[in-house]
Scaffold this motif. Structure first.
Motif, PDB file in Angstrom:
ATOM      1  N   VAL A 171     -10.390  -3.337  -2.146  1.00 54.00           N
ATOM      2  CA  VAL A 171      -9.555  -4.186  -3.005  1.00 54.00           C
ATOM      3  C   VAL A 171     -10.436  -5.050  -3.904  1.00 54.00           C
ATOM      4  O   VAL A 171     -10.152  -5.237  -5.094  1.00 54.00           O
ATOM      5  CB  VAL A 171      -8.610  -5.064  -2.156  1.00 54.00           C
ATOM      6  CG1 VAL A 171      -7.892  -6.084  -3.010  1.00 54.00           C
ATOM      7  CG2 VAL A 171      -7.600  -4.195  -1.416  1.00 54.00           C
ATOM      8  N   THR A 203      -1.883  -4.160   1.293  1.00 51.76           N
ATOM      9  CA  THR A 203      -1.856  -4.092  -0.171  1.00 51.76           C
ATOM     10  C   THR A 203      -0.939  -2.947  -0.572  1.00 51.76           C
ATOM     11  O   THR A 203      -1.395  -1.837  -0.880  1.00 51.76           O
ATOM     12  CB  THR A 203      -3.275  -3.877  -0.744  1.00 51.76           C
ATOM     13  OG1 THR A 203      -4.185  -4.778  -0.135  1.00 51.76           O
ATOM     14  CG2 THR A 203      -3.298  -4.094  -2.248  1.00 51.76           C
ATOM     15  N   TRP A 206      -1.220  -0.634  -4.021  1.00 55.26           N
ATOM     16  CA  TRP A 206      -2.367   0.236  -4.298  1.00 55.26           C
ATOM     17  C   TRP A 206      -1.960   1.494  -5.052  1.00 55.26           C
ATOM     18  O   TRP A 206      -2.782   2.098  -5.772  1.00 55.26           O
ATOM     19  CB  TRP A 206      -3.077   0.612  -2.997  1.00 55.26           C
ATOM     20  CG  TRP A 206      -2.259   1.436  -2.049  1.00 55.26           C
ATOM     21  CD1 TRP A 206      -1.422   0.967  -1.077  1.00 55.26           C
ATOM     22  CD2 TRP A 206      -2.203   2.864  -1.968  1.00 55.26           C
ATOM     23  NE1 TRP A 206      -0.838   1.998  -0.389  1.00 55.26           N
ATOM     24  CE2 TRP A 206      -1.297   3.179  -0.921  1.00 55.26           C
ATOM     25  CE3 TRP A 206      -2.801   3.896  -2.654  1.00 55.26           C
ATOM     26  CZ2 TRP A 206      -0.992   4.483  -0.553  1.00 55.26           C
ATOM     27  CZ3 TRP A 206      -2.505   5.202  -2.301  1.00 55.26           C
ATOM     28  CH2 TRP A 206      -1.624   5.492  -1.263  1.00 55.26           C
TER      29      TRP A 206
END
Length: 370
Positions: A171, A203, A206
């Motif tokens: 990330v 996340t 993504w």
């Protein structure tokens, strides 16, 4: 607890109340004795409660194995807790509670960010704060001709905590690539189910990333081996520059140096070129020249921006590693090496001069005798 252990309490009462009994018909000793008797009876009654008293709900829950963690009641004797200690059960329940309240936390966090944004906007309008610079859009970014592959084929070597750390580093790489003047086309290879689950939890956006490909295949199945270079601190080759048209592989593993030479050996077995960043030419590290995935990635971005390795290293390598390291100037090292060569040459000439004089003297003697 025996009633005789209250002797200290008896003396305390005598000291406190003796002045009130000096003019009374009752002596302090009689008063203290009665107080001790009452104390003894109270303690004995507490130690042996009556049999006919009903059990409290807390006692019933304890007998049944019921406990409460974070306001949630669970049964200690549940089969899913078999073989687990109290701390392990609490960690498991805490994780379940964390997952169950994810949406609520997200809502609270967004509301907090909205209020903070409104407060800042108000201060900007009043002239107290300056407006933040606008972030570059994806259309304004320049894509370099240097590619990067993050090899994530090492999930079996990592624990769950290390897997989460690996996700965070990827990330961070994407975040730096978005704002870099020259970004790199990035591919995440061997993207298996374990890593996908971690990304979905932490996340979920993504799938919307730009200039990043998440591939379940390995890098040798998607790229030409002749254009691949595996970056490894154990390589004997040094990458003095990032070549256009080449794709550099970064080993996606967090292992705290448990598996030394893992990426190097893998590349050699697959017949892929290897290289290391020229850290040793600019910084003499006190520890091993092993950096995290996001640090290597950011160093490459900085080199594309500056075209200067030393500046890139100094901007990215943490200060805790630089404190005990020695910063080197390559130009001074070259000058120093030339001076050493010159001194060595002069020393050799000084050694050879007496030998040459002796040879001349011997030749003259031979001529004289002839």
């Amino acid at each position: 607890m025996h009633w005789r252990s209250c002797k200290y309490e008896a003396f305390r009462i005598m000291r406190k109340w003796s002045h009130k009994f000096m003019t009374s018909d009752q002596s302090p000793s009689v008063f203290v004795f009665r107080q001790l008797s009452n104390c003894r009876n109270t303690m004995e009654a507490a130690d042996s409660p009556r049999k006919d008293s009903p059990a409290t709900p807390e006692e019933n829950s304890t007998k049944k194995g019921l406990r409460t963690v974070n306001g949630v009641q669970y049964d200690f004797n549940d089969p899913r807790f078999a073989g687990m200690g109290t701390r392990a059960i609490k960690r498991l329940l805490k994780q379940e509670h964390w997952e169950a309240t994810r949406d609520e936390r997200t809502k609270i966090q967004r509301e907090k960010q909205r209020r903070k944004k409104e407060e800042r906007q108000k201060l900007v309008e009043e002239g107290v704060l300056e407006p933040r610079p606008k972030r570059q859009r994806h259309q304004e970014m320049s894509l370099s001709n240097v590619g990067v592959v993050i090899d994530c084929a090492f999930t079996s070597y990592m624990s769950e905590k290390e897997l989460h750390s690996m996700q965070s580093q990827i990330v961070h790489c994407y975040s730096k690539n978005r704002t870099a003047p020259l970004s790199m086309k990035t591919s995440i290879t061997s993207f298996d189910e374990a890593l996908r689950t971690t990304f979905d939890k932490k996340t979920s956006s993504w799938t919307n990333w730009k200039n990043v490909d998440f591939l379940t295949e390995t890098y040798d199945e998607k790229f030409d081996k002749d254009n691949l270079i595996y970056l490894s601190a154990d390589s004997d080759n040094v990458a003095h520059e990032l070549e256009d048209g080449k794709t550099y592989i970064i080993g996606g593993i967090v292992d705290k140096n448990r598996y030394k030479g893992l990426c190097q050996n893998k590349a050699v077995e697959q017949g892929i070129k290897t290289a290391q960043l020229p850290i040793g030419e600019y910084i003499h590290m006190a520890s091993r020249k092993v950096l995290t995935v996001n640090q290597v990635y950011e160093i490459m971005l900085k080199w594309l921006e500056y075209r200067d390795w030393k500046r890139a290293f100094m901007d990215v390598i943490p200060l805790r590693k630089l404190k005990e390291s020695v910063i080197v100037d390559p130009k001074q090292e070259e000058a120093g090496s030339e001076e050493q060569k010159a001194e060595k040459g002069e020393a050799e000439e000084a050694i050879d001069a007496p030998q040459a004089n002796e040879d001349d003297a011997d030749s003259k003697e031979k001529e004289a005798t002839t």
